[in-house]
Design a protein around this motif. Structure first.
Motif, PDB file in Angstrom:
ATOM      1  N   GLY A 156       0.817  -1.195   0.000  1.00 23.52           N
ATOM      2  CA  GLY A 156       0.000   0.000   0.000  1.00 23.52           C
ATOM      3  C   GLY A 156       0.850   1.243   0.000  1.00 23.52           C
ATOM      4  O   GLY A 156       2.074   1.185  -0.044  1.00 23.52           O
ATOM      5  N   SER A 157       0.215   2.361   0.112  1.00 22.97           N
ATOM      6  CA  SER A 157       0.935   3.622   0.022  1.00 22.97           C
ATOM      7  C   SER A 157       1.128   4.287   1.379  1.00 22.97           C
ATOM      8  O   SER A 157       1.488   5.442   1.460  1.00 22.97           O
ATOM      9  CB  SER A 157       0.190   4.577  -0.911  1.00 22.97           C
ATOM     10  OG  SER A 157      -1.126   4.771  -0.436  1.00 22.97           O
ATOM     11  N   SER A 158       0.900   3.538   2.457  1.00 19.19           N
ATOM     12  CA  SER A 158       1.033   4.161   3.778  1.00 19.19           C
ATOM     13  C   SER A 158       2.456   4.116   4.295  1.00 19.19           C
ATOM     14  O   SER A 158       2.760   4.725   5.305  1.00 19.19           O
ATOM     15  CB  SER A 158       0.107   3.477   4.777  1.00 19.19           C
ATOM     16  OG  SER A 158       0.505   2.142   4.967  1.00 19.19           O
ATOM     17  N   GLY A 159       3.315   3.345   3.605  1.00 16.51           N
ATOM     18  CA  GLY A 159       4.722   3.380   3.981  1.00 16.51           C
ATOM     19  C   GLY A 159       5.099   2.499   5.139  1.00 16.51           C
ATOM     20  O   GLY A 159       5.784   2.926   6.060  1.00 16.51           O
ATOM     21  N   GLU A 160       4.671   1.262   5.119  1.00 16.74           N
ATOM     22  CA  GLU A 160       5.045   0.354   6.200  1.00 16.74           C
ATOM     23  C   GLU A 160       6.557   0.171   6.248  1.00 16.74           C
ATOM     24  O   GLU A 160       7.203  -0.037   5.227  1.00 16.74           O
ATOM     25  CB  GLU A 160       4.386  -1.017   5.978  1.00 16.74           C
ATOM     26  CG  GLU A 160       2.882  -1.020   6.137  1.00 16.74           C
ATOM     27  CD  GLU A 160       2.458  -0.758   7.568  1.00 16.74           C
ATOM     28  OE1 GLU A 160       1.377  -0.171   7.756  1.00 16.74           O
ATOM     29  OE2 GLU A 160       3.201  -1.134   8.480  1.00 16.74           O
ATOM     30  N   GLU A 161       7.117   0.193   7.458  1.00 17.74           N
ATOM     31  CA  GLU A 161       8.559   0.048   7.587  1.00 17.74           C
ATOM     32  C   GLU A 161       8.994  -1.335   7.155  1.00 17.74           C
ATOM     33  O   GLU A 161       8.244  -2.312   7.284  1.00 17.74           O
ATOM     34  CB  GLU A 161       8.977   0.285   9.037  1.00 17.74           C
ATOM     35  CG  GLU A 161       8.393  -0.719  10.003  1.00 17.74           C
ATOM     36  CD  GLU A 161       8.680  -0.339  11.435  1.00 17.74           C
ATOM     37  OE1 GLU A 161       7.821   0.286  12.064  1.00 17.74           O
ATOM     38  OE2 GLU A 161       9.771  -0.703  11.917  1.00 17.74           O
ATOM     39  N   GLN A 162      10.207  -1.398   6.663  1.00 17.44           N
ATOM     40  CA  GLN A 162      10.766  -2.674   6.245  1.00 17.44           C
ATOM     41  C   GLN A 162      11.723  -3.185   7.314  1.00 17.44           C
ATOM     42  O   GLN A 162      12.485  -2.427   7.899  1.00 17.44           O
ATOM     43  CB  GLN A 162      11.490  -2.527   4.902  1.00 17.44           C
ATOM     44  CG  GLN A 162      10.528  -2.193   3.775  1.00 17.44           C
ATOM     45  CD  GLN A 162      11.191  -2.188   2.412  1.00 17.44           C
ATOM     46  OE1 GLN A 162      12.205  -2.846   2.194  1.00 17.44           O
ATOM     47  NE2 GLN A 162      10.602  -1.460   1.487  1.00 17.44           N
ATOM     48  N   TYR A 184       3.458   3.608  -3.730  1.00 13.54           N
ATOM     49  CA  TYR A 184       2.695   2.373  -3.591  1.00 13.54           C
ATOM     50  C   TYR A 184       3.616   1.157  -3.596  1.00 13.54           C
ATOM     51  O   TYR A 184       4.382   0.962  -4.520  1.00 13.54           O
ATOM     52  CB  TYR A 184       1.680   2.273  -4.720  1.00 13.54           C
ATOM     53  CG  TYR A 184       0.762   1.107  -4.582  1.00 13.54           C
ATOM     54  CD1 TYR A 184       0.852   0.016  -5.432  1.00 13.54           C
ATOM     55  CD2 TYR A 184      -0.194   1.077  -3.570  1.00 13.54           C
ATOM     56  CE1 TYR A 184       0.007  -1.054  -5.296  1.00 13.54           C
ATOM     57  CE2 TYR A 184      -1.035  -0.002  -3.427  1.00 13.54           C
ATOM     58  CZ  TYR A 184      -0.935  -1.061  -4.288  1.00 13.54           C
ATOM     59  OH  TYR A 184      -1.763  -2.133  -4.147  1.00 13.54           O
ATOM     60  N   GLN A 185       3.569   0.388  -2.571  1.00 15.11           N
ATOM     61  CA  GLN A 185       4.237  -0.906  -2.425  1.00 15.11           C
ATOM     62  C   GLN A 185       5.738  -0.880  -2.200  1.00 15.11           C
ATOM     63  O   GLN A 185       6.283  -1.841  -1.685  1.00 15.11           O
ATOM     64  CB  GLN A 185       3.955  -1.817  -3.645  1.00 15.11           C
ATOM     65  CG  GLN A 185       2.544  -2.317  -3.732  1.00 15.11           C
ATOM     66  CD  GLN A 185       2.388  -3.345  -4.840  1.00 15.11           C
ATOM     67  OE1 GLN A 185       3.084  -3.310  -5.847  1.00 15.11           O
ATOM     68  NE2 GLN A 185       1.466  -4.262  -4.655  1.00 15.11           N
ATOM     69  N   LYS A 186       6.459   0.148  -2.612  1.00 15.95           N
ATOM     70  CA  LYS A 186       7.908   0.067  -2.464  1.00 15.95           C
ATOM     71  C   LYS A 186       8.533   1.442  -2.261  1.00 15.95           C
ATOM     72  O   LYS A 186       7.905   2.468  -2.488  1.00 15.95           O
ATOM     73  CB  LYS A 186       8.525  -0.600  -3.695  1.00 15.95           C
ATOM     74  CG  LYS A 186       8.295   0.131  -4.983  1.00 15.95           C
ATOM     75  CD  LYS A 186       9.017  -0.553  -6.141  1.00 15.95           C
ATOM     76  CE  LYS A 186       8.843   0.264  -7.404  1.00 15.95           C
ATOM     77  NZ  LYS A 186       9.724  -0.186  -8.498  1.00 15.95           N
TER      78      LYS A 186
END
Lengths: 115, 110
Positions: A98-104, B95-97
């Motif tokens: 998604g576009s919320s920017g989950e941390e990696q 989005y996604q990355k």
């Protein structure tokens, strides 16, 4: 704590060999990523996956393929290793796409040398 | 194509001072921007995220700003300590990355 593990810290392979790099995450994350990191070039995305059996090409997919048969496991495959694939390979996972920017969350890396 | 630029040279700073790292991007309109820390021989570790509608974000001694007009993010470490010595990566994303910059190496001198 999220844990991302990679199968090897160091690997030496010969030109032309088929190489498998394995990555496992233990937090039920949807997204998984493979990067390579080279001096002066930074982290570059090879492939990513947002679901089991789903994959998307990143910025530098040539010479690589991936497999995601189970949610927790993401494998990077070098079909025929070449010397220009000598690099540090980093696997990462994040909660969902998604576009919320989950941390990696990153693994420790595999330093691959192809001779 | 997208371009992410961070200070290419190492940044040396005296202990106790504020370190300021810069991240500029071009041909890109990210929805958010992340900052990571990376120690030698290890994978990056997430520090902070700031979204396009946020001007500033703080976490303990860390502060990030995001100026979408200038296409720039600044990362500040106040009261820096030798333990803050590491490479810091910015990662604008959509989005996604995300796309990672090459990083700035920070050295805090006691």
């Amino acid at each position: 704590d999220v844990k991302v593990t990679q199968s090897s810290r160091y690997l030496v392979k010969r030109t032309g060999e088929k190489v498998f790099l394995e990555c496992v995450q233990d937090m039920d994350h949807e997204n998984m990523f493979w990067y390579r990191q080279d001096p002066g070039l930074g982290l570059r995305l090879i492939y990513f996956s947002y679901d089991v059996k789903m994959k998307e090409k990143g910025d530098i997919p040539e010479g690589y393929s991936v497999s995601r048969e189970k949610k927790e496991r993401f494998s990077l495959i070098l079909e025929s290793a070449s010397t220009n694939q000598t690099s540090m390979y980093l696997c990462a996972s994040s909660l969902w796409a998604g576009s919320s920017g989950e941390e990696q969350y990153f693994g420790p890396g595999t330093r691959l040398t192809v001779t | 194509s997208q371009k992410i630029e961070q200070n290419s040279e190492a940044l040396n700073i005296q202990e106790g001072k504020t370190a300021t790292l810069t991240c500029n991007y071009t041909n890109y309109s990210p929805a958010y921007l992340q900052w990571y820390r990376q120690d030698p021989g290890r994978g990056p570790v997430f520090l902070l995220l700031i979204r396009e509608n946020e001007k500033e974000k703080r976490k303990e001694r860390l502060k990030v700003t995001f100026d979408t007009t200038l296409k720039q993010s600044l990362f500040h470490i106040t009261a820096s300590q030798p333990a803050d010595s590491a490479t810091y990566l910015c990662a604008p994303g959509g989005y996604q990355k995300v796309t990672f910059g090459t990083g700035t190496k920070l050295q805090v001198i006691p």
